[in-house]
Design a protein around this motif. Structure first.
Motif, PDB file in Angstrom:
ATOM      1  N   GLU A 139       0.817  -1.217   0.000  1.00 15.49           N
ATOM      2  CA  GLU A 139       0.000   0.000   0.000  1.00 15.49           C
ATOM      3  C   GLU A 139       0.850   1.266   0.000  1.00 15.49           C
ATOM      4  O   GLU A 139       0.594   2.202  -0.758  1.00 15.49           O
ATOM      5  N   ASP A 140       1.883   1.302   0.848  1.00 11.52           N
ATOM      6  CA  ASP A 140       2.722   2.502   0.923  1.00 11.52           C
ATOM      7  C   ASP A 140       3.478   2.738  -0.381  1.00 11.52           C
ATOM      8  O   ASP A 140       3.584   3.876  -0.847  1.00 11.52           O
ATOM      9  N   ARG A 143       1.192   4.232  -2.986  1.00 15.71           N
ATOM     10  CA  ARG A 143       0.963   5.672  -2.779  1.00 15.71           C
ATOM     11  C   ARG A 143       2.164   6.488  -3.262  1.00 15.71           C
ATOM     12  O   ARG A 143       2.002   7.578  -3.824  1.00 15.71           O
ATOM     13  N   SER A 202      -3.502  12.147   6.422  1.00 17.18           N
ATOM     14  CA  SER A 202      -2.998  11.012   5.637  1.00 17.18           C
ATOM     15  C   SER A 202      -2.140  10.091   6.501  1.00 17.18           C
ATOM     16  O   SER A 202      -2.214   8.867   6.381  1.00 17.18           O
ATOM     17  N   GLN A 206      -2.884   6.084   7.126  1.00 10.83           N
ATOM     18  CA  GLN A 206      -1.928   5.022   6.844  1.00 10.83           C
ATOM     19  C   GLN A 206      -1.588   4.215   8.094  1.00 10.83           C
ATOM     20  O   GLN A 206      -1.453   2.997   8.043  1.00 10.83           O
ATOM     21  N   ARG A 319       0.267  12.291   0.902  1.00 12.09           N
ATOM     22  CA  ARG A 319       0.126  10.870   1.233  1.00 12.09           C
ATOM     23  C   ARG A 319       1.417  10.117   0.932  1.00 12.09           C
ATOM     24  O   ARG A 319       1.833   9.243   1.687  1.00 12.09           O
ATOM     25  N   SER A 323       3.771   8.009   3.442  1.00  8.22           N
ATOM     26  CA  SER A 323       4.106   6.609   3.165  1.00  8.22           C
ATOM     27  C   SER A 323       5.611   6.404   3.052  1.00  8.22           C
ATOM     28  O   SER A 323       6.158   5.430   3.573  1.00  8.22           O
TER      29      SER A 323
END
Length: 600
Positions: A139-140, A143, A202, A206, A319, A323
């Protein structure tokens, strides 16, 4: 935002593609400017010819004029379509360069993170949750890619478009341009204040997403325990609370963006009204043409999406920064166990512990205290003791999964820290307490132990036979091709252990470590496996860690550990004569086995 500086090395790596992308952005925007100027000319041609058409109305010259005017407009329309087609071609090239670069960097970054995960020692994995580790590499990184692709592309496009459009507008009429651009400073201030809110929100989103990933991963891993204790509903309620927290954080971010976007659209709409009002007054005074008003309206609309996307791009950047900061925490983690020697190391199997004391990171408890012993090549040694006495710590230190704090470990007379780490671990066949099988076929799981190349099936079968699991494997519908692991069939604990032993045996290592690897098999199977191992044990150094005396009594030497200290050592016969802890454990297990036979 400083965290994103880490990505500069990747941007430099693909600098030529990025520079080509920037060039294509400029060319595509030029092809967007030229059609607008042709539209202005079309409006001016029509406007200039309206009085003439009125004068020639009802005469023989009206039809030729109308025909000629139509031909001019069709020609302009053809040029406009051609220019927009060229804009589309270069817009494709923009995406093919900048967006593709973001995919390349995503690939490189994921590989770098995975490589870093491989290099970090076991204490790192004890401190961090699996779900969180998975979230950062998936996911990170996704982003971050959105920053490297769409965010950079739209930012460059906005800058280039602003330069081209505003310079063109200023060249037409400075007064009208200043009026039209009046809302932009207000827009910039709004972006400045809102971006800080987006960044903070954000980070919270996260962080909560990682908590949820960890929660779900642990639930799936422990689903048997959940069902056995009837706690599924309780866990579901706990998960709902975590989801609720994530929803609240996400909605807070949505609210910020929901306010931000309409505000920008309102300001752009205000610019359009100013264009028509001020432009109309200037046209009346003869300072600009009607075509210029239409041109300015189109220019304002050309700026609408790039300016409106500022909020979205700002959100992407914030974001991505949040991340990347989380990713940098791991990438900047120190590698505690490094390979300091690139030269090839040949291991024969001599092991010596010299006054070794060891504590696991972040604990004050000594797992091993002033421990000394030695093992000759080809010798078999057993390590026994109660749970938590430090037996598995010895295995971890020999494989250099942890570093020694005090004392010294020698392999073939050399400090273990000076050996080639890769060669050392390749020379060890390790069967850990907690058996892990990959989600592949049984054949692949066993052949995983090979040093290089593909395994000969006969080797796989021979290793399985020595581990006394060949008959079990053949009983499965697909035999050695049967899938195991998370996606495969359910194996018993004993079958998993024996496949794990086969995986170590096929490697034919110089040092063999069996860490309580027969605990899940019955006594009869244990005896068969031990008999099969005896021949192999004469050819290599073997360390057997066990609770069962029956598993170790055949070993050349036995160490008995209590609270990390060596309290007894010798052969089985010598320790039995001594009549201390080892002898007491042996007699206790004999009684338990006898009672087990009677009850059976």
């Amino acid at each position: 935002m400083k965290s994103l500086a880490y990505l500069n090395k990747y941007l430099f790596k693909y600098k030529w593609r990025l520079l080509a992308g920037i060039l294509f952005v400029g060319i595509s925007n030029l092809f967007a400017i030229f059609p607008v100027q042709l539209i202005r000319n079309a409006f001016d041609v029509v406007g200039d010819n309206i009085p003439v058409r009125r004068i020639l109305s009802g005469t023989s010259l009206q039809a030729p004029l109308q025909e000629e005017l139509s031909w001019v407009l069709l020609t302009l329309a053809g040029f406009i379509l051609a220019l927009y087609f060229m804009k589309g071609v270069f817009l494709f090239l923009v995406r093919y360069t900048i967006i593709v670069v973001s995919r390349f960097i995503e690939y490189d970054l994921k590989n770098e993170i995975y490589q870093k995960y491989q290099e970090l020692n076991l204490s790192f994995y004890k401190k961090n949750n699996t779900g969180d580790l998975m979230n950062r590499i998936s996911e990170d990184v996704s982003r971050v890619r959105m920053y490297l692709g769409p965010a950079i592309m739209y930012t460059i496009n906005l800058l280039v478009l602003f330069v081209l459009v505003i310079s063109t507008m200023l060249n037409i009429n400075v007064e009208l341009t200043l009026y039209v651009l009046t809302p932009l400073p207000i827009l910039s201030l709004g972006i400045y204040f809102v971006s800080a809110i987006i960044n903070r929100t954000s980070e919270r989103v996260q962080r909560q997403l990682s908590v949820m990933s960890t929660f779900v991963q642990e639930t799936f891993a422990g689903v048997r325990v959940l069902k056995a204790f009837g706690k599924a509903d309780l866990k579901h309620e706990a998960f709902k609370l975590e989801c609720e927290q994530y929803k609240e954080e996400s909605l807070a971010l949505v609210k910020v963006n929901a306010i931000f976007m309409p505000m920008m659209i309102l300001l752009i709409g205000f610019s359009t009204i100013m264009t028509i009002f001020i432009g109309g007054r200037l046209a009346i005074r003869g300072e600009i043409s009607m075509g210029n008003i239409a041109e300015f309206v189109i220019y304002v609309n050309m700026l609408t999406w790039p300016v409106a996307s500022l909020g979205w791009v700002t959100s992407l950047v914030q974001r991505a920064a949040a991340s990347q900061e989380r990713i940098n925490e791991f990438l900047n983690s120190p590698i505690e166990i490094r390979n300091e020697n690139e030269e090839t190391t040949v291991v024969s199997g001599h092991i010596e512990f010299k006054n070794v004391s060891f504590r696991y990171p972040n604990t004050n408890f000594y797992a091993l205290k002033d421990l000394s012993f030695s093992v000759e090549p080809g010798q078999s040694i057993a390590i026994m003791g109660k749970t938590g006495s430090g037996k598995s710590s010895i295995a971890n230190l020999i494989a250099r999964l942890y570093e020694v704090e005090e004392g010294q470990i020698l392999i073939d007379g050399k400090d273990i820290k000076t050996l080639n780490l890769h060669d050392l671990r390749k020379s060890i066949g390790y069967v850990p307490q907690e058996v892990f099988l990959f989600s592949e076929s049984i054949e692949n799981n066993i052949s995983f132990g090979l040093r290089e190349g593909e395994a000969d099936f006969l080797e796989v079968q021979e290793a399985a036979r020595k581990a006394h699991v060949d008959d079990n494997i053949r009983a499965f519908p697909k035999a050695y091709k049967t899938a195991v692991g998370e996606r495969g069939i359910a194996l018993s604990g004993g079958q998993k252990q024996r496949i794990s032993i086969a995986r170590a045996l096929i490697k034919k290592p110089e040092i063999m470590i069996l860490d309580d690897s027969l605990s899940a098999v019955d006594t009869e199977t244990e005896e068969v496996i031990v008999d099969n191992l005896k021949g192999m044990m004469k050819e290599r150094t073997t360390i057997i860690i066990s609770h069962r005396v029956s598993s170790v009594k055949h070993c050349d030497h036995i160490l008995y550990i209590e609270d990390g200290s060596l309290v007894e050592q010798g052969s089985h016969e010598e320790l039995m004569k001594l009549g201390e802890a080892y002898s007491s454990l042996y007699h206790k297990q004999l009684v338990e086995e006898e009672q087990g036979r009677k009850s059976a």
